[in-house]
Each structure stands twice: as C-alpha cells, then as structure tokens.
Design a protein around this motif. Structure first.
Motif, PDB file in Angstrom:
ATOM      1  N   GLN A   4       0.827  -1.195   0.000  1.00  0.00           N
ATOM      2  CA  GLN A   4       0.000   0.000   0.000  1.00  0.00           C
ATOM      3  C   GLN A   4       0.871   1.258   0.000  1.00  0.00           C
ATOM      4  O   GLN A   4       0.578   2.227  -0.715  1.00  0.00           O
ATOM      5  N   ASP A   5       1.938   1.237   0.785  1.00  0.00           N
ATOM      6  CA  ASP A   5       2.851   2.377   0.801  1.00  0.00           C
ATOM      7  C   ASP A   5       3.516   2.555  -0.565  1.00  0.00           C
ATOM      8  O   ASP A   5       3.731   3.685  -1.020  1.00  0.00           O
ATOM      9  N   ARG A   8       1.022   4.123  -2.847  1.00  0.00           N
ATOM     10  CA  ARG A   8       0.852   5.527  -2.492  1.00  0.00           C
ATOM     11  C   ARG A   8       2.060   6.345  -2.947  1.00  0.00           C
ATOM     12  O   ARG A   8       1.915   7.467  -3.446  1.00  0.00           O
ATOM     13  N   THR A   9       3.237   5.774  -2.815  1.00  0.00           N
ATOM     14  CA  THR A   9       4.443   6.469  -3.258  1.00  0.00           C
ATOM     15  C   THR A   9       4.422   6.688  -4.764  1.00  0.00           C
ATOM     16  O   THR A   9       4.748   7.778  -5.256  1.00  0.00           O
ATOM     17  N   TRP A  11       1.770   6.828  -6.616  1.00  0.00           N
ATOM     18  CA  TRP A  11       0.709   7.782  -6.940  1.00  0.00           C
ATOM     19  C   TRP A  11       1.182   9.209  -6.675  1.00  0.00           C
ATOM     20  O   TRP A  11       0.933  10.117  -7.478  1.00  0.00           O
ATOM     21  N   PHE A  12       1.879   9.434  -5.561  1.00  0.00           N
ATOM     22  CA  PHE A  12       2.382  10.757  -5.274  1.00  0.00           C
ATOM     23  C   PHE A  12       3.427  11.178  -6.309  1.00  0.00           C
ATOM     24  O   PHE A  12       3.549  12.362  -6.619  1.00  0.00           O
ATOM     25  N   ARG A 253      10.263  10.245  -2.488  1.00  0.00           N
ATOM     26  CA  ARG A 253       9.518  10.051  -1.236  1.00  0.00           C
ATOM     27  C   ARG A 253      10.477   9.870  -0.057  1.00  0.00           C
ATOM     28  O   ARG A 253      10.223  10.361   1.052  1.00  0.00           O
ATOM     29  N   THR A 261       0.460  12.726   4.213  1.00  0.00           N
ATOM     30  CA  THR A 261      -0.733  12.005   4.639  1.00  0.00           C
ATOM     31  C   THR A 261      -1.107  12.425   6.044  1.00  0.00           C
ATOM     32  O   THR A 261      -0.295  12.978   6.798  1.00  0.00           O
TER      33      THR A 261
END
Length: 609
Positions: A4-5, A8-9, A11-12, A253, A261
């Motif tokens: 998930q991280d 998210r990374t 996506w960012f 990141r 977040t």
C-alpha cells in the motif's frame, strides 16, 4: 515498505513516472527512426574432413576467415555483377564453424534489403567453395608433377641397373678374375623411389576420387530480421521508463520531508487530526471576491462542511465545567492560511448560537481583523448581567465580536507575555462562550507558545504537501515544553474530489417546489429555541410545535424587544452546548438558556443570516 505504501508512493510521484515514460519513449523514437531494419541470410558449406584430406596428401587453408579475403569477396562481387560490392561484402560477411558439426562452415551476410542479403550469401558461399576448389586443384597438380618426377627417376635408375648388370656379365666371359657384382646403392635408390611413387600414386588416386574438398550443403533461401523491431524498442523503453520513474518516486519520497498524509502528520505531532479542510483555495478566492466568509454565506461547499467538522471536534476537545473555552489557532509554517481558518471557525461557532469573540494575537502581520470587520450599525457590547465589559465590537455575523488589533511599542513576544495580555484573555473568557485567538506561526516567534499557555488548547494548522514534517514535530515539542495543550491538527489540502459532502448531495427538506428553504442561521436558531423549550417542559411532556413554527412565532414579536432580550439573555445565560445535529456537545448544568431568551434571539439570527 508495504504494498500500500508503494502504491501511495507511486501515486504521489505519478508525474515523475509519466515524465520518465515519455522521455524513454522519445529516446526510443529517436533510436528507431535513425535505425534501418537489418536482415541476415546464411549459407552452409560442407568441408571434407581434415583426416581424409591428409590421407589423400592434400593440405587446404579452409579457415572461415578466408570468407572475407579479397579473393573470395572479389569473386563474389564479380558473380553478382558489381565489382564495387567487394568492400561491402567484406564488411557484412562473416563465417564460423557450425557448433554441432565442425566440418560445416556457416557463412552469414547482413544487409538492409532482405532480397539482396540472400543473393549475397549464396554468392559468397560459392566463391568460398571455388577458392577451396582452387587450392585442391593446385595440390593435385603438384602431386601429379611429383609423381611424374618419380616416374622419370625410376626409369633412369632401372636403366642404370640394367647397364651395370650387362657390363658385369660381359666382363665375366673368358676371364678367370673375379667380377664385381652390381652396385647395391643403385638398387636401394631404386627401391626407395619405387615406394615413393607407389605412395604418391595412391594418394593422387584417392584425391582424384574426392573430386572436391567442399560443397554447398544449404543455400540461402530467406532473410531473417536481426535488428530490434520498433515495437520491441518502444516496449522496452516504456518498461524502462516506468522502472526509472518508480525509482525516482521512491527516491523522492525517501528524501521528501513534507507532510503527505494524515497519518504522517499525526505521527509527527503526536496529536490527532481533528479535520481535513477541503477546497481552501476556492474558498479563499471566493471570500476575496465577495468580501464575506464562506461559512457566513448560505452555501454548501466542501470547505464549510470541513469547518463544521473542525468545530465539532474542538467542542468535544475543550469541553469543561466552566462553559467557556479559549482556543489559539496557529500554523506550523508561514504559508498555511491560519487566519482564514480562525475566522471561519469563529463564524461557524457563532452561527451555532454561541457568543464568540476573536482576538488577533499576531502583532507582526495582523490579518484577522480584515477578515472580520466590525459592523458599523452594531452597538458596542455593554457588559450587561454577568458579562464583563470589553472593547470587542460586534460584526455582521450574529453572536460574533472582534477585539480591536493590539498595538504596542514593545517586542510582540514581550508584550504578549505581560500580565496585561493575560488579564485581557481572562476578561474575554468571562465575556463569551468561545474565544478564538489567531496566533503567528509557531516557528516564527514565541508568540503562539505564549498565547497557548493562556488558552484551553491550541489548534495547529498544517498544509498537506507543503508543511515540513520537521516543522510539525518542532511545533508540537515547543507547545509541550510550554505546557500548552495541543488539541489536534487541521489539515489543509485534502482531495476534495474524494470527499462526499453532505451539503452538496443531500437536499434541504424545504427545497422542493412550492416550499420555502429555511436559511442555515435560522435553522440553527430554531433548534436552539426548541432545545430550550424541551428543557423547560415538565418531564414526560412532548412538545408539539416544530422549530419552524417557533421561529414564526418569534418573528411576530417586537424586533426591538427581541434584540434587548437577546442581549440580556446573552449576558446572563450561555447557549446550550448540545445540538441535535451532532455539532453541539453536552451542556453543563445551569448553562441552558430559557425558551423565551432563545425565542427572542432567533429572529435576529435569522435576519442577520
């Protein structure tokens, strides 16, 4: 890092991935457009094994490097009808022994035309076989010459032996003397020469039976594309771009120190996230163009909803027996619009029926008074009843007053640390239900820390994607060091598109055709009236009038009398903390206003809204 991280990374860092992919595809396009397709065709030549050739007395130079020799390439070019092609063939032809059979030589020719490379491969193969045949024929000729030479030597040696035998026989007739036999050397020479002749004759015969040392085992029939196809180039480039982009996103990141977040903000501050403010930029732009706060206008937006969520969370966080609360609003960085948040938060509290006073604690760059200008028609607070008299003046928003901006010749931090400011805060606490103090950013000066020590708690505003996590951590540490209570965080910059807003999707009950829409402020006032009457009614008795009817009854009274009663009620009683909508907390005993006071205040609230 969990999956998930990782997502998210990525996506960012999606723009990094996109740019990397586009750059890789651009490079692939330049590479593919500058490259012509390359084809290859092969001819296989079968050689007579070296053992057989050795037994036949033939020695051949059959190394594959002979393929690129001038003799072979020139002969191939002649066969193709273009003598100038010899140099091209020498550069594009190659040969090697077959892996599975060392007696076979594979000749490969490359080119940009699939038809030409087939012809070139066959021509080079034929020229190579011809060159080997030429060597073979030359060896046979040499063997024949040697054989002819041995044959002449044998004839001479036989003649010499015959003559010697005749001379010996003639000498022995009529002579008693001993006669020397034929010289043994001549016979030995003859025998050796005869052996050589027989051996060479056998080898020549065997070589003649071979006829040719090499033959074409398989001609070139078709050409194969050996260069990388454009589609594969683009696919590899896209994959490489994605991998590079993901690597850059992970690196970014890892090096990123900004709050991204709510979890990161919560961990950095060690305090809960009370609300995520959505649509702040649009709200700021709207407020600047219309000159009013978004919460003060009757409109359903993501920002007004999130401000109400923040108000509700703060109500629960600062609830105490005194019935009043002092809250300091500050920020972890300079760019976060903390003054705008404080102004809308105060307006939301006031529209819920609470008496609110705002104070600008930012003596360096005061902005709060410009967002909440005093109403020219509103009278100054008189301090009736239990309320103390202050310099705060009402604004156009009901129940909301603003204290004039503080002025001093001292350093702001020294002035705020004085007993005068501490007494002012306590005076404002005694004057209103809620006191909102706008403080400078935490790390700019000690102002916010000083004001926080006077308050019930501090609200720290943080901007997602802008505020450094180190700033949040240091701000929280400074507040704890000063024994100031950090109530929580207000995160600005959440994704409005992912929020489901109640106001925007759930229509008012009176919004149908032929029905009147009850204004937001009037609804809040009506609820306050109904709650007050329910408190005064005997136990077990159910009120039969709705909030709308009560507001209508309240409107029939004298407007002037209603304003006087409302001021008196505001001075003597505190509005109920409990709201049936979930925005009001439980009310302390003795702080519930009377039904009459709530009724009288309702028309003024509705009229102002």
């Amino acid at each position: 890092m969990t999956l998930q991280d990782m997502f998210r990374t990525v996506w960012f860092g999606k723009w990094l991935v996109l740019v990397s992919v586009l750059a890789a595809l651009g490079g692939a396009y330049l590479y593919a457009s500058g490259q012509e397709p390359e084809y290859a065709s092969s001819t296989t030549v079968q050689l007579v094994d070296a053992e057989t050739l050795g037994a036949a007395g033939v020695r051949l130079e059959s190394d594959p490097s002979l393929v690129t020799s001038d003799a072979v390439t020139e002969a191939a070019a002649e066969e193709l009808g273009d003598p100038d092609l010899a140099g091209t063939l020498a550069g594009r032809a190659s040969a090697e022994y077959a892996v599975d059979n060392p007696s076979n030589v594979v000749i490969t020719v490359t080119g940009t035309d699939s038809g030409d490379v087939v012809d070139w491969a066959n021509a080079v193969g034929a020229a190579y076989v011809a060159a080997l045949q030429s060597q073979f024929d030359a060896d046979l000729a040499q063997m024949q010459e040697r054989l002819d030479g041995l044959s002449g030597s044998i004839d001479q040696q036989q003649k010499a032996i015959t003559e010697a035998r005749r001379a010996t026989a003639a000498a022995s007739v009529g002579s008693t003397a001993p006669v020397d036999p034929v010289d043994g050397l001549l016979e030995a020479q003859y025998s050796t020469t005869m052996d050589q002749y027989q051996t060479l004759s056998g080898q020549l015969t065997q070589a003649q039976l071979l006829a040719s040392p090499a033959t074409i085992l398989q001609n070139a029939v078709h050409a194969t594309l050996v260069s990388i196809p454009a589609s594969l180039v683009y696919a590899v480039a896209a994959l490489a771009g994605v991998l590079v982009g993901i690597g850059l996103a992970v690196l970014r990141r890892g090096l990123d120190t900004k709050v991204r977040t709510s979890g990161a903000a919560r961990r950095s501050a060690g305090a809960p996230v009370l609300a995520r403010l959505s649509g702040t930029a649009a709200a700021l732009k709207s407020s600047e163009s219309e000159g009013t706060l978004p919460v003060a206008r009757r409109e359903a937006t993501a920002y007004t909803r999130s401000v109400r969520e923040l108000r509700t969370a703060l109500q629960a966080a600062v609830e105490n027996d005194s019935g009043s609360a002092v809250i300091v609003v500050t920020a972890a960085d300079v760019e976060t619009p903390r003054s705008f948040v404080a102004a809308n938060l105060a307006a939301s509290w006031a529209l819920s029926g609470r008496s609110v006073v705002v104070l600008s604690g930012d003596l360096r760059q005061p902005r709060l008074n410009a967002l909440l200008p005093a109403s020219a028609d509103a009278p100054a607070r008189t301090g009736q009843g239990a309320r103390a008299r202050t310099a705060a003046v009402p604004t156009a928003i009901p129940h909301l007053s603003v204290h004039p901006a503080l002025r001093t010749e001292l350093d702001p931090a020294d002035f705020l640390a004085s007993d005068e400011v501490r007494a002012l805060v306590e005076q404002l606490r005694a004057t209103a239900d809620v006191v909102i103090i706008d403080a400078p950013p935490m790390l700019v000066a000690a102002d916010a820390t000083i004001l926080g020590s006077y308050a019930d708690g501090v609200l720290l505003a943080v901007t997602i994607g802008h505020t450094p996590m180190g700033a949040v951590e240091e701000s929280a540490e400074r507040l704890r060091a000063a024994n100031a209570a950090l109530l929580g965080l207000a995160l600005d910059g959440s994704d409005e598109g992912r929020q489901v807003t109640y106001e925007a999707t759930y229509a008012y009950a009176g919004s149908g055709e032929g029905e009147d829409v009850v204004p937001e402020a009037e609804t809040d006032a009506a609820e306050a009236v109904e709650d007050a009457e329910e408190t005064e009614k005997p136990a077990g008795r159910t009120p039969r009038r709705t909030a709308e009817v009560e507001v209508e009854d309240a409107d029939t009274g004298s407007a002037e009398q209603a304003e006087d009663d409302a001021a008196t009620t505001e001075a003597d009683e505190r509005p109920a903390r409990g709201h049936r909508s979930g925005d009001r907390a439980a009310t302390a005993e003795g702080d519930v206003p009377t039904a009459a006071g709530a009724k009288d205040r309702a028309p003024a609230v509705a009229e102002s809204a």
